[in-house]
Design an enzyme around this catalytic site. Structure first.
Site, PDB file in Angstrom:
ATOM      1  N   LYS A 130       0.864  -1.192   0.000  1.00 13.31           N
ATOM      2  CA  LYS A 130       0.000   0.000   0.000  1.00 13.31           C
ATOM      3  C   LYS A 130       0.884   1.220   0.000  1.00 13.31           C
ATOM      4  CE  LYS A 130      -4.418   1.061   0.236  1.00 13.31           C
ATOM      5  NZ  LYS A 130      -5.588   0.253  -0.162  1.00 13.31           N
ATOM      6  N   ASP A 170      -7.109   4.362  -4.370  1.00 17.73           N
ATOM      7  CA  ASP A 170      -7.750   4.226  -3.053  1.00 17.73           C
ATOM      8  C   ASP A 170      -8.343   5.620  -2.791  1.00 17.73           C
ATOM      9  OD1 ASP A 170      -7.810   2.194  -0.611  1.00 17.73           O
ATOM     10  OD2 ASP A 170      -7.475   4.152   0.274  1.00 17.73           O
TER      11      ASP A 170
HETATM   12  P1  NDP Z   1     -12.992   7.910  -2.551  1.00 18.25           P
HETATM   13  O1  NDP Z   1     -11.893   8.898  -2.401  1.00 18.25           O
HETATM   14  O2  NDP Z   1     -13.583   7.686  -3.889  1.00 18.25           O
HETATM   15  O3  NDP Z   1     -14.190   8.275  -1.561  1.00 18.25           O
HETATM   16  C1  NDP Z   1     -14.004   8.352  -0.199  1.00 18.25           C
HETATM   17  C2  NDP Z   1     -15.315   8.726   0.462  1.00 18.25           C
HETATM   18  O4  NDP Z   1     -15.170   8.573   1.871  1.00 18.25           O
HETATM   19  C3  NDP Z   1     -15.708  10.170   0.222  1.00 18.25           C
HETATM   20  O5  NDP Z   1     -17.093  10.295   0.258  1.00 18.25           O
HETATM   21  C4  NDP Z   1     -15.057  10.887   1.412  1.00 18.25           C
HETATM   22  O6  NDP Z   1     -15.675  12.095   1.764  1.00 18.25           O
HETATM   23  C5  NDP Z   1     -15.249   9.850   2.509  1.00 18.25           C
HETATM   24  N1  NDP Z   1     -14.150   9.984   3.483  1.00 18.25           N
HETATM   25  C6  NDP Z   1     -12.829   9.761   3.248  1.00 18.25           C
HETATM   26  N2  NDP Z   1     -12.108  10.019   4.344  1.00 18.25           N
HETATM   27  C7  NDP Z   1     -12.989  10.425   5.260  1.00 18.25           C
HETATM   28  C8  NDP Z   1     -12.850  10.825   6.597  1.00 18.25           C
HETATM   29  N3  NDP Z   1     -11.648  10.882   7.198  1.00 18.25           N
HETATM   30  N4  NDP Z   1     -13.970  11.142   7.273  1.00 18.25           N
HETATM   31  C9  NDP Z   1     -15.181  11.088   6.664  1.00 18.25           C
HETATM   32  N5  NDP Z   1     -15.367  10.722   5.391  1.00 18.25           N
HETATM   33  C10 NDP Z   1     -14.278  10.398   4.713  1.00 18.25           C
HETATM   34  O7  NDP Z   1     -12.413   6.551  -1.939  1.00 18.25           O
HETATM   35  P2  NDP Z   1     -12.920   5.051  -2.178  1.00 18.25           P
HETATM   36  O8  NDP Z   1     -14.397   5.016  -2.337  1.00 18.25           O
HETATM   37  O9  NDP Z   1     -12.068   4.455  -3.217  1.00 18.25           O
HETATM   38  O10 NDP Z   1     -12.501   4.369  -0.801  1.00 18.25           O
HETATM   39  C11 NDP Z   1     -13.392   4.264   0.322  1.00 18.25           C
HETATM   40  C12 NDP Z   1     -12.909   3.178   1.250  1.00 18.25           C
HETATM   41  O11 NDP Z   1     -12.889   1.930   0.545  1.00 18.25           O
HETATM   42  C13 NDP Z   1     -11.496   3.333   1.801  1.00 18.25           C
HETATM   43  O12 NDP Z   1     -11.442   2.773   3.094  1.00 18.25           O
HETATM   44  C14 NDP Z   1     -10.648   2.488   0.860  1.00 18.25           C
HETATM   45  O13 NDP Z   1      -9.449   2.066   1.479  1.00 18.25           O
HETATM   46  C15 NDP Z   1     -11.602   1.331   0.637  1.00 18.25           C
HETATM   47  N6  NDP Z   1     -11.380   0.523  -0.544  1.00 18.25           N
HETATM   48  C16 NDP Z   1     -11.315   1.082  -1.794  1.00 18.25           C
HETATM   49  C17 NDP Z   1     -11.136   0.265  -2.889  1.00 18.25           C
HETATM   50  C18 NDP Z   1     -11.121   0.815  -4.269  1.00 18.25           C
HETATM   51  O14 NDP Z   1     -11.015   0.011  -5.215  1.00 18.25           O
HETATM   52  N7  NDP Z   1     -11.262   2.113  -4.483  1.00 18.25           N
HETATM   53  C19 NDP Z   1     -10.938  -1.180  -2.755  1.00 18.25           C
HETATM   54  C20 NDP Z   1     -11.098  -1.679  -1.408  1.00 18.25           C
HETATM   55  C21 NDP Z   1     -11.294  -0.843  -0.364  1.00 18.25           C
HETATM   56  P3  NDP Z   1     -14.934  13.493   1.417  1.00 18.25           P
HETATM   57  O15 NDP Z   1     -14.984  13.604  -0.079  1.00 18.25           O
HETATM   58  O16 NDP Z   1     -15.717  14.521   2.133  1.00 18.25           O
HETATM   59  O17 NDP Z   1     -13.523  13.364   1.931  1.00 18.25           O
HETATM   60  O1  2IT Z   2      -7.923  -1.456  -0.581  1.00 15.42           O
HETATM   61  C1  2IT Z   2      -7.895  -1.974  -1.723  1.00 15.42           C
HETATM   62  O2  2IT Z   2      -8.045  -3.183  -1.896  1.00 15.42           O
HETATM   63  C2  2IT Z   2      -7.712  -1.065  -2.868  1.00 15.42           C
HETATM   64  N1  2IT Z   2      -7.653   0.142  -2.678  1.00 15.42           N
HETATM   65  C3  2IT Z   2      -7.591  -1.638  -4.257  1.00 15.42           C
HETATM   66  C4  2IT Z   2      -6.188  -2.122  -4.502  1.00 15.42           C
HETATM   67  C5  2IT Z   2      -5.884  -2.549  -5.927  1.00 15.42           C
HETATM   68  O3  2IT Z   2      -4.702  -2.838  -6.155  1.00 15.42           O
HETATM   69  O4  2IT Z   2      -6.775  -2.615  -6.770  1.00 15.42           O
END
Ligand code: NDP
Ligand code: 2IT
Length: 449
Positions: A130, A170
């Protein structure tokens, strides 16, 4: 060699605390896995002798670097970049990059540690890593984001490669950032190495369904949990936190499976829409305009914006925390359980605090840990790597069918492992044990490295 297993596990945890002071999220992630592993050491004394767990808790390599760049006003900005290459027993390091002001080494290590076991559960040949930066993309122009990404990659490129380390997105890193990062990697190395990053644009090496994969995958995982209980999404009220990549496509799939998502959020508050979230409006606000969730309520008559409040106050049967770590604490869990919530599926990484998990367990709420439920994103990244390696391109339908099958398989594996190790229904234990066993076997086979 006789091993007193619980004492052994405690000793490993104490040593992790001592070696990694102040890294609270990392401690939390390690603790949760170690709590599941006593039953494994009981059956595998070789892992105790060879200190397999201790070795897995120590990253193979940690890279920290300066990221200097100039903003649109000409002012020099300095951020910190990280890449933790945690474990390569099953394949090249694989895991996302997070750009958020809260990013520090402890957070990157917790995410990298989780990623090892998540990637193992997918059954794909990918190790765990990561990275990210404390850079805040919010309010920055495209040109600023590009200059930052170019500076970040100018240092990171030397550590990457399709057989070495393959980042993706992420929080704060989506298609735009992956584009700038890929462009700079190509320019520096003079190689069109498609497999060095995943989440690429569809026109230049990206794979169909990668954008949708994490949210869709979490919904498929939830569906598998419901099937075991003789239920479906049909008619269920759902709350999903966040409104980013995972949340948006989680909402899309829940709706197509017959559930209704009535609330979602961002860091400023949440919206409730009893008619069900209108996905076209949400995508317009969040994906195209990079706006705030309050903009949704301004445009949809049936929606109400609640500034600051907890989205978990909204009654639902299914909760899918999909924003960030530790966003759902024991107070929120108590409210959810009291309001009739029966399923919690972690779309985000470690969004539920340990005491909240306990509240759910005591209340009989079915709970899916992120390393199982959100593995669809990285699994589809591995499918993207597979398509890049064979210069092939799969259809949306074929890719989605593969994703659905992978999620059902992960669920089955976690479910059966929990039963086999004496904790039926405990998907936390099932995921930790199944993921660990796969990694540990490879670590053991590779000798003392
Ligand atoms: P994005 O940046 O697309 O969206 C994040 C969302 O979460 C936004 O709505 C943001 O609000 C909110 N958020 C982020 N940080 C905070 C915080 N500290 N407090 C409150 N709200 C917060 O990210 P993703 O959707 O890609 O990721 C969301 C979660 O999913 C994370 O935990 C990530 O690690 C996990 N994840 C993502 C994957 C992927 O493929 N993208 C795969 C597996 C897990 P705001 O815009 O106001 O900051
Ligand atoms: O937390 C996760 O699994 C991710 N942000 C996706 C990682 C990836 O390599 O697609």
């Amino acid at each position: 060699m006789h091993v007193d297993v619980p004492a052994k596990v405690h000793a490993i945890y104490d040593e992790v605390l001592r070696r990694n002071p102040g890294e609270e999220e990392f401690h939390q992630a390690v603790r949760e896995v170690l709590d599941s592993l006593a039953v494994v050491l009981d059956r595998h004394s070789e892992y105790a002798e060879m200190k397999t767990i201790e070795r897995i808790c120590e990253p193979e390599r940690q890279i920290i670097f300066r990221v200097p760049w100039q903003d649109d006003r000409g002012e020099v900005q300095i951020n910190r970049g990280f890449r933790v290459e945690f474990n390569s027993a099953l394949g090249p390091y694989k895991g996302g990059l997070r750009f958020h002001p809260s990013v520090n080494l402890g957070i990157v290590k917790f995410l990298g540690f989780e990623q090892i076991f998540k990637n193992a559960l997918t059954g794909m040949p990918i190790g765990g890593g990561k990275g990210g930066s404390d850079f805040d993309p919010k309010g920055r122009s495209d040109a600023e984001v590009m200059r930052f990404c170019q500076s970040f990659m100018t240092e990171l490129y030397r550590h990457l490669g399709e057989y070495t380390d393959v980042p993706a997105g992420d929080i704060g890193v989506g298609a735009r950032e992956i584009g700038y990062l890929f462009g700079q990697y190509k320019r520096i190395t003079n190689r069109y190495e498609s497999g060095v990053l995943t989440g690429k644009g569809l026109g230049w090496g990206g794979a169909l369904v990668r954008t949708e994969a994490t949210g869709y995958g979490a919904a498929f995982f939830a569906e598998a949990m419901m099937t075991v209980r003789g239920e479906t999404f049909e008619g269920k009220r759902v709350v999903i936190s966040g409104s980013g990549n995972v949340a948006v496509y989680g909402i899309e799939k829940v709706h197509s499976l017959g559930g209704t998502v009535v609330a979602c959020s961002d860091s400023s508050g949440y919206v409730v829409d009893e008619d069900g979230i209108d996905l076209e409006v949400l995508k317009q606000v969040k994906e195209r305009e990079r706006g705030r969730i309050s903009d949704y309520a301004d445009r949809v008559a049936s929606a109400e914006f609640v500034e600051g409040g907890s989205v978990w106050d909204v009654p639902c049967e299914v909760a899918v925390p999909s924003a960030t770590q530790n966003e759902l604490d024991d107070d929120a869990a108590t409210v959810l359980a009291r309001n009739g919530c029966r399923y919690v599926i972690e779309g985000a990484n470690m969004p539920t605090t340990p005491s909240a998990v306990k509240v759910f367990r005591d209340a009989g709420v079915a709970f899916a840990p992120g390393k199982a439920a959100n593995a669809g994103g990285v699994a589809t990244s591995a499918l993207e790597m597979q398509q890049n390696a064979s210069r092939d391109r799969w259809t949306f339908e074929h890719s989605e069918a593969r994703l659905a099958e992978i999620m059902r398989d992960i669920h089955t594996r976690c479910h059966e492992t929990a039963e086999e190790y004496g904790s039926p229904g405990d998907l936390v234990l099932g995921a930790n044990v199944a993921g660990f066993l796969q990694v540990a076997e490879a670590v053991h086979a590779h000798g003392l490295i």
